[in-house]
Design an enzyme around this catalytic site. Structure first.
Site, PDB file in Angstrom:
ATOM      1  N   MET A  42       0.750  -1.066   0.130  1.00 45.47           N
ATOM      2  CA  MET A  42       0.471  -0.243   0.442  1.00 45.47           C
ATOM      3  C   MET A  42       0.680   1.717  -0.106  1.00 45.47           C
ATOM      4  SD  MET A  42      -2.708  -0.596  -0.259  1.00 45.47           S
ATOM      5  CE  MET A  42      -4.171   0.228  -0.203  1.00 45.47           C
ATOM      6  N   LEU A  93       4.617   4.025  -5.281  1.00 44.34           N
ATOM      7  CA  LEU A  93       6.086   4.297  -5.969  1.00 44.34           C
ATOM      8  C   LEU A  93       6.863   5.474  -6.765  1.00 44.34           C
ATOM      9  CD1 LEU A  93       5.315  -0.075  -5.971  1.00 44.34           C
ATOM     10  CD2 LEU A  93       7.094   0.915  -4.107  1.00 44.34           C
ATOM     11  N   HIS A 135      -4.673  -5.520  -8.677  1.00 40.88           N
ATOM     12  CA  HIS A 135      -5.326  -4.330  -7.910  1.00 40.88           C
ATOM     13  C   HIS A 135      -7.498  -5.349  -8.637  1.00 40.88           C
ATOM     14  CE1 HIS A 135      -7.447  -0.045  -7.359  1.00 40.88           C
ATOM     15  NE2 HIS A 135      -7.547   0.214  -8.712  1.00 40.88           N
TER      16      HIS A 135
END
Ligand code: GRF
Length: 223
Positions: free
Chosen positions: A99, A102, A118
């Site tokens: 979570m 990036l 996802h």
């Protein structure tokens, strides 16, 4: 065009998590077969108390906590993450409920070998609260998507999707549970394809065995 490398043994992978780790568990369980496709070198969590680290320990897989709160900024956190991951020499880095956003640098470093799941039918509903959004919009179908990670959040080339029905009276929790059950089917499958060198990224598409990936093939009407 990026082609996954060949390997004669199980594909070394590292799994990044933040929480429960049920997708991690599905990957762990997928190793039990005549020819395990993956060798999970380690599980890395940005949350030291993530239950997924216990799942790793129970399976005899090294667990590593890299607590993002111990770092002054995202770049410093990711520098340690990269150091830990690269020391394990994985061919594939698997995000399984990780979570943290990036940076582009991180994503570029692992281009073509960073994969995510996802809980929506991307490109619908990137980001959070996907199940609530599907219900609010009156969608009759929801699902999950496995995709390569690019700099666009939840926007990389799709490997596989699974669809489930949205039922009358569904809450975000009941829908999430139905979707999650199917995530546990498609994620190990997608990872196995990668491990077996059957996936090829071609622009924003993913080819399976040189043809189109079965994006719409897996339809589950299980409630
Ligand atoms: C899953 O719904 C996954 O799609 C999303 O985060 C959730 C992680 O669940 N990225 P778990 O930790 O694998 O149980």
């Amino acid at each position: 065009m990026i082609v996954s490398e060949s390997s004669e043994t199980a594909c070394p992978v590292v799994v990044l998590i933040s929480g429960n780790g049920s997708n991690l568990q599905a990957l762990i369980d997928s190793r039990f077969g005549a020819e395990p496709a993956i060798d999970i070198r380690a599980v890395i969590s940005n949350k030291p108390d993530a239950y997924g680290l216990e799942r790793a320990a129970n399976a005899g897989i090294p667990g590593i906590a890299v607590n993002h709160r111990d770092y002054p900024d995202r770049t410093a956190f990711e520098a340690t993450l990269i150091e830990q991951i690269d020391a394990l020499e994985p061919r594939l880095v698997i995000l399984a409920g990780f979570m943290r956003i990036l940076t582009d640098d991180f994503v570029t470093h692992y281009a073509g070998r960073l994969i995510n799941i996802h809980p929506s039918l991307l490109p619908l509903y990137p980001g959070l609260h996907t199940h609530a959004k599907a219900i609010e919009h009156g969608d009759r179908e929801a699902g999950a998507t496995v995709h390569f990670v690019t700099q666009e959040v939840d926007g990389g080339p799709v490997v596989i999707q699974v669809r489930v029905p949205v039922l009358d009276g569904d809450t975000p929790d009941t829908l999430a549970a139905r979707v999650l059950k199917q995530e546990h089917v498609i994620y190990p499958r997608a990872v196995r394809w990668y491990a077996e060198n059957r996936l090829r990224i071609d622009g924003n598409s993913v080819l399976l065995d040189g043809g189109q990936s079965p994006l719409q093939e897996l339809v589950s009407h299980e409630s």
